[in-house]
Design an enzyme around this catalytic site. Structure first.
Site, PDB file in Angstrom:
ATOM      1  N   GLU A   1       8.488   7.462   7.091  1.00  9.76           N
ATOM      2  CA  GLU A   1       9.439   6.102   6.841  1.00  9.76           C
ATOM      3  C   GLU A   1      10.893   6.492   7.101  1.00  9.76           C
ATOM      4  O   GLU A   1      11.622   5.586   7.690  1.00  9.76           O
ATOM      5  CB  GLU A   1       9.501   6.195   5.434  1.00  9.76           C
ATOM      6  CG  GLU A   1       8.174   5.475   4.830  1.00  9.76           C
ATOM      7  CD  GLU A   1       7.087   6.438   4.843  1.00  9.76           C
ATOM      8  OE1 GLU A   1       5.802   5.874   4.941  1.00  9.76           O
ATOM      9  OE2 GLU A   1       7.131   7.604   4.782  1.00  9.76           O
TER      10      GLU A   1
ATOM     11  N   HIS B   1       2.036   2.361  -6.119  1.00 12.69           N
ATOM     12  CA  HIS B   1       1.695   1.352  -5.340  1.00 12.69           C
ATOM     13  C   HIS B   1       2.247   0.115  -6.086  1.00 12.69           C
ATOM     14  O   HIS B   1       1.590  -0.782  -5.753  1.00 12.69           O
ATOM     15  CB  HIS B   1       0.451   1.380  -4.861  1.00 12.69           C
ATOM     16  CG  HIS B   1       0.053   2.225  -3.805  1.00 12.69           C
ATOM     17  ND1 HIS B   1      -0.706   3.397  -4.471  1.00 12.69           N
ATOM     18  CD2 HIS B   1      -0.220   2.369  -2.685  1.00 12.69           C
ATOM     19  CE1 HIS B   1      -0.958   4.242  -3.438  1.00 12.69           C
ATOM     20  NE2 HIS B   1      -0.924   3.585  -2.407  1.00 12.69           N
TER      21      HIS B   1
END
Length: 353
Positions: free
Chosen positions: A76, A145
């Site tokens: 990321e 998540h």
């Protein structure tokens, strides 16, 4: 400047009955921008050949090639850093972070570089990049998540934060974000990718195709950043929400028969404070609902703004209904999620004050 929130968003055609879910609307926005602007590029983990874990980029690599839509390593920090460099060079990158929970490794790049490059270079360079990321719970994703980190980005000067709640808005807001010359964090509520969610988790799921806001015009249209949308007009109280919570609040109010003035903020930064002020001055009561943790959540900023600007119009303290100050639990998802029970009880308390 606020638009007339009771009118259709710009570009909307009420006679067009072409209905999309939110994934299809996002895919169409990306498709349009890739076709219109050769400087637009899309990249992230699995967004190319596979079309994204939620299929939001499906078919785009086959249509535009591997130099415009491509996969990246699982990094990321690298994804965001590459996007910043591309933006400074003159491109318009759209980077996807597969889940908002994984955006933290790229946080330094977003905060220290993307958000400040215009200021630091006295306007010589900009970072016209869009960071797309699914966020929020309601899908039993557990603590890794399901997070809602939007407040972190609203705290950073130089960033814009956008959260759609309908397919129509998702397309128009995403186009506006990509066309914007500053970095935009575009959070997509994954619980409502395929249909609106009432919060009554034990009831059948409704598809977007039955919802009026699933009517999405063809072609290019944009919804200006910084304009709230009035979902329902009422006198009992003002409720400020965004993302999935817009639909939950609306369903609870209808179930209880309370005529709330529900504002879908759509963008947190820039914020349509004029629309909020008009509503609170009329109703005299204000509730803020978001799924993120309570402490230092964006609801605290909203409550402070309402108290500062509309104090003499308030008939009761500003009420907040939020997630709890814990990691998102898997087994107790519906206890954590600000659902109908907690929202309904808060509405009752606010009306009693």
């Amino acid at each position: 400047m606020s638009a007339d929130m009771t009118a259709p968003a710009k570009g909307a055609d009420a006679s067009a009955e072409r209905r999309l879910n939110m994934i299809e609307a996002i895919n169409e926005a990306l498709d349009i921008m890739l076709a219109r602007d050769p400087d637009v590029m899309i990249f992230g983990e699995d967004v190319g050949y596979f079309g994204g874990v939620f299929r939001a980029t499906a078919g785009l690599q086959a249509k535009y090639g591997k130099t415009r839509v491509f996969d990246t390593p699982i990094s990321e920090c690298g994804i965001i850093a590459a996007a910043i460099g591309m933006g400074a060079y003159g491109l318009r990158p759209v980077a996807e972070i597969q889940f908002a929970d994984y955006i933290y490794p790229g946080l330094d790049q977003i905060v220290s570089e993307a958000a400040r490059i215009r200021y630091r270079s006295a306007g010589e360079y900009t970072a016209p990049l869009t960071v797309r990321s699914p966020f929020g719970g309601g899908i039993f994703g557990g603590q890794t998540h399901s997070q809602s980190p939007e407040a972190m980005f609203t705290h950073v000067a130089g960033l814009k934060t956008v959260i759609p709640s309908t397919p129509h808005d998702a397309k128009g807001l995403l186009i506006a974000a990509i066309e914007d010359n500053d970095p935009v964090i575009f959070f997509e509520p994954k619980r409502i990718y395929n249909g609106p969610f009432s919060g009554f988790y034990d009831r059948p799921v409704e598809p977007w195709k039955r919802h009026p806001d699933s009517v999405v015009p063809e072609g290019h249209y944009r919804i200006p950043l910084g304009e709230a949308r009035r979902v329902s007009e009422g006198e009992a109280m003002t409720v400020l929400a965004y993302g999935t919570m817009v639909h939950v609040v609306d369903a609870v109010a209808r179930e209880k028969g309370i005529d709330i003035d529900l504002l879908d903020l759509r963008t947190l930064v820039p914020l349509d404070i004029e629309a909020i002020a008009r509503s609170v001055e009329r109703t005299g009561r204000c509730m803020v609902v978001h799924e993120a943790t309570r402490t230092s959540g964006f609801g605290a900023e909203l409550a402070a703004l309402v108290q500062e600007r509309m104090f003499y119009h308030l008939e009761a303290p500003v009420m907040r209904v939020t997630g709890f100050d814990t990691p998102y639990p898997h087994s107790l998802e519906w206890a954590y999620f600000p659902g109908p029970v907690r929202i309904g009880e808060a509405m009752d308390r606010l009306l009693q004050d």
